[in-house]
Design an enzyme around this catalytic site. Structure first.
Site, PDB file in Angstrom:
ATOM      1  N   SER A 175       0.833  -1.267   0.085  1.00  0.00           N
ATOM      2  CA  SER A 175      -0.114  -0.104   0.013  1.00  0.00           C
ATOM      3  C   SER A 175       0.831   1.261   0.064  1.00  0.00           C
ATOM      4  O   SER A 175       0.332   2.379  -0.032  1.00  0.00           O
ATOM      5  CB  SER A 175      -0.931   0.073   1.196  1.00  0.00           C
ATOM      6  OG  SER A 175      -0.387  -0.226   2.474  1.00  0.00           O
ATOM      7  N   THR A 202      -1.705   3.875   3.916  1.00  0.00           N
ATOM      8  CA  THR A 202      -0.914   4.754   3.698  1.00  0.00           C
ATOM      9  C   THR A 202       0.122   5.204   5.126  1.00  0.00           C
ATOM     10  O   THR A 202      -0.564   5.047   6.280  1.00  0.00           O
ATOM     11  CB  THR A 202      -1.778   6.199   3.662  1.00  0.00           C
ATOM     12  OG1 THR A 202      -2.234   6.048   2.371  1.00  0.00           O
ATOM     13  CG2 THR A 202      -1.024   7.393   3.846  1.00  0.00           C
ATOM     14  N   THR A 242       1.942   6.965   0.004  1.00  0.00           N
ATOM     15  CA  THR A 242       0.883   5.916  -0.423  1.00  0.00           C
ATOM     16  C   THR A 242       0.904   5.445  -1.812  1.00  0.00           C
ATOM     17  O   THR A 242       1.552   6.362  -2.787  1.00  0.00           O
ATOM     18  CB  THR A 242      -0.521   6.313   0.055  1.00  0.00           C
ATOM     19  OG1 THR A 242      -1.343   5.357  -0.003  1.00  0.00           O
ATOM     20  CG2 THR A 242      -1.003   7.433  -0.925  1.00  0.00           C
ATOM     21  N   ARG A 271      -6.470   8.778 -10.630  1.00  0.00           N
ATOM     22  CA  ARG A 271      -7.067   9.150  -9.382  1.00  0.00           C
ATOM     23  C   ARG A 271      -6.092   9.483  -8.356  1.00  0.00           C
ATOM     24  O   ARG A 271      -4.903   8.985  -8.398  1.00  0.00           O
ATOM     25  CB  ARG A 271      -7.812   7.850  -8.836  1.00  0.00           C
ATOM     26  CG  ARG A 271      -8.570   8.258  -7.443  1.00  0.00           C
ATOM     27  CD  ARG A 271      -7.775   7.813  -6.403  1.00  0.00           C
ATOM     28  NE  ARG A 271      -8.403   7.841  -4.862  1.00  0.00           N
ATOM     29  CZ  ARG A 271      -8.001   7.725  -3.993  1.00  0.00           C
ATOM     30  NH1 ARG A 271      -6.605   7.241  -3.763  1.00  0.00           N
ATOM     31  NH2 ARG A 271      -8.486   7.626  -2.899  1.00  0.00           N
ATOM     32  N   THR A 324      -5.440   8.753   7.030  1.00  0.00           N
ATOM     33  CA  THR A 324      -5.424   7.326   6.317  1.00  0.00           C
ATOM     34  C   THR A 324      -6.791   7.115   6.035  1.00  0.00           C
ATOM     35  O   THR A 324      -7.948   7.360   6.730  1.00  0.00           O
ATOM     36  CB  THR A 324      -4.636   6.317   7.157  1.00  0.00           C
ATOM     37  OG1 THR A 324      -4.442   5.020   6.269  1.00  0.00           O
ATOM     38  CG2 THR A 324      -5.066   5.879   8.445  1.00  0.00           C
ATOM     39  N   GLY A 325      -7.105   6.325   5.086  1.00  0.00           N
ATOM     40  CA  GLY A 325      -8.454   5.845   4.758  1.00  0.00           C
ATOM     41  C   GLY A 325      -9.116   6.305   3.377  1.00  0.00           C
ATOM     42  O   GLY A 325      -8.145   6.674   2.425  1.00  0.00           O
TER      43      GLY A 325
HETATM   44  C1  SD4 Z   1      -5.981   7.351  -0.446  1.00  0.00           C
HETATM   45  N1  SD4 Z   1      -5.676   7.725   2.023  1.00  0.00           N
HETATM   46  O1  SD4 Z   1      -5.337   7.471  -1.565  1.00  0.00           O
HETATM   47  C2  SD4 Z   1      -5.173   6.946   0.816  1.00  0.00           C
HETATM   48  C3  SD4 Z   1      -5.340   5.532   0.853  1.00  0.00           C
HETATM   49  C4  SD4 Z   1      -5.262   4.984   2.442  1.00  0.00           C
HETATM   50  O2  SD4 Z   1      -5.800   3.536   4.088  1.00  0.00           O
HETATM   51  O3  SD4 Z   1      -4.904   5.911   3.319  1.00  0.00           O
HETATM   52  N2  SD4 Z   1      -5.824   4.073   2.779  1.00  0.00           N
HETATM   53  O4  SD4 Z   1      -6.987   7.705  -0.439  1.00  0.00           O
END
Ligand code: SD4
Length: 343
Positions: free
Chosen positions: A89, A206, A224, A234, A257-258
């Site tokens: 990731s 991330t 990330t 994207r 994160t997320g």
């Molecule tokens: C994103 N925030 O590209 C990042 C991905 C991530 O937990 O953190 N996932 O949207």
């Protein structure tokens, strides 16, 4: 200075060093939890998202414990998962977009409020270092796609294949399913058998890292590969200053994160820092940011998750259910905080 103490959280517990000023809050399928007692700040310290933050913190600590700058610490820390081929990731082995291109996002911000970022960067394994070059060697903040790659190559970064055989295999397995459904966060990853148990070392997201150095200066980094199987082009929150990362030396710093779209829509990390400026603790600031997202996103995907991590000069620890982070500082005392839920 004493040896670094690294602590990992499982999905219910926060294990923190007895000093520091950090907080997290997040939501997992609409529910989040946090709890904390205020603790006094001790310099230096570093916190980062997810369990793989432990290894990243150790690298950052090497810098901080010698009196080094927070900026150098967060760059060194972020480079660890970027180079980790088992991490899908962040960095080189990150899962690709739906067309099979590995592309990376990263941002960095220092105590002066200077910042740099790259988005959709392909073929370069250490986007955090390119982001730092953008900050230090250009008048700009954000470079994207081919332009970011061109800049990186001009700066002497090596062009390489980002996809590993393993990440290519996972992409092929995903393609077989004929579905387009990008996911973020370990708890909701369902594609392929090789993604690791949710919450396991190989299945996290991330890296957001915040450090406060011995001189009292703050810096942050966020890196990330974004959402696995994302649409080509994207861009998530991680390279967007104010969304995935924000640092104000007078107040504190935050990272996230997320699901990046939700964090961008809410200017999440900037919001957390601004709330701390108004006197909120890191814990309350993170919680408020999460609650605003919850309120706004009425028809959200049930899998949708967002987590914030914040550090302030006068803060407290906190954690929410389903989101772990690692911390490291020079304190001799450690403590464990059990999370509780709210929705
Ligand atoms: C994103 N925030 O590209 C990042 C991905 C991530 O937990 O953190 N996932 O949207």
């Amino acid at each position: 200075m004493s040896n670094p103490q690294n602590f990992v959280l499982d999905r219910r517990r926060l294990i923190g060093a007895g000093a520091g000023a950090a907080a997290t809050a997040g939501l997992a399928a609409g529910a989040a939890a946090e709890t904390a007692q205020p603790v006094k700040l001790q310099l230096p310290c570093v916190v980062s998202t997810w369990d793989f933050g432990v290894a990243a913190n150790a690298a950052a600590w090497k810098v901080l414990s010698k009196g080094g700058a927070a900026l150098d610490a967060v760059e060194a820390g972020a480079r660890v998962p970027e180079a980790d081929l088992k991490n899908h990731s962040v960095g080189r082995a990150g899962y690709p977009d739906r067309d099979g291109h590995g592309s990376l996002d990263a941002s960095i911000m220092d105590q002066k409020g200077d910042c740099g970022a790259v988005a959709g960067l392909e073929h370069i394994a250490h986007p955090i270092s390119v982001a730092r070059r953008v900050m230090e060697r250009t008048p700009h903040v954000l470079l994207v796609g081919d332009g970011a790659l061109q800049f990186a190559l001009e700066q002497g970064f090596r062009r390489e294949e980002l996809l590993t055989p393993e990440s290519r295999k996972a992409w092929k397995a995903w393609l077989k399913e004929h579905r387009y459904h990008p996911v973020a966060n370990s708890e909701v990853r369902t594609y392929g058998k090789d993604l690791g148990t949710p919450g396991s070392k190989t299945n996290h997201d991330t890296l957001g890292m915040l450090a406060l150095d011995a001189h009292g200066d703050l810096s942050g980094a966020c890196t990330t590969s974004g959402m696995a199987w994302k649409l080509r082009g994207r861009v998530g929150d991680s390279p967007i200053i104010g969304a995935g990362l924000y640092v104000d030396n007078a107040v504190g710093a935050a990272t996230s994160t997320g699901v990046g779209e939700e964090v961008i829509r809410s200017c999440g990390s900037f919001l957390v820092v601004e709330l701390m400026r108004q006197g909120r603790s890191p814990r309350d600031a993170c919680r408020e940011a999460v609650q605003r997202i919850l309120k706004r996103n009425v028809a959200r995907d049930p899998d949708f998750q967002v987590g914030f991590l914040a550090i302030s000069r006068v803060g407290a620890w906190a954690v929410q259910k389903g989101f772990s982070y690692a911390c490291c500082d020079a304190a001799s005392q450690t403590r464990i905080v059990e999370s509780e839920s709210f929705s």
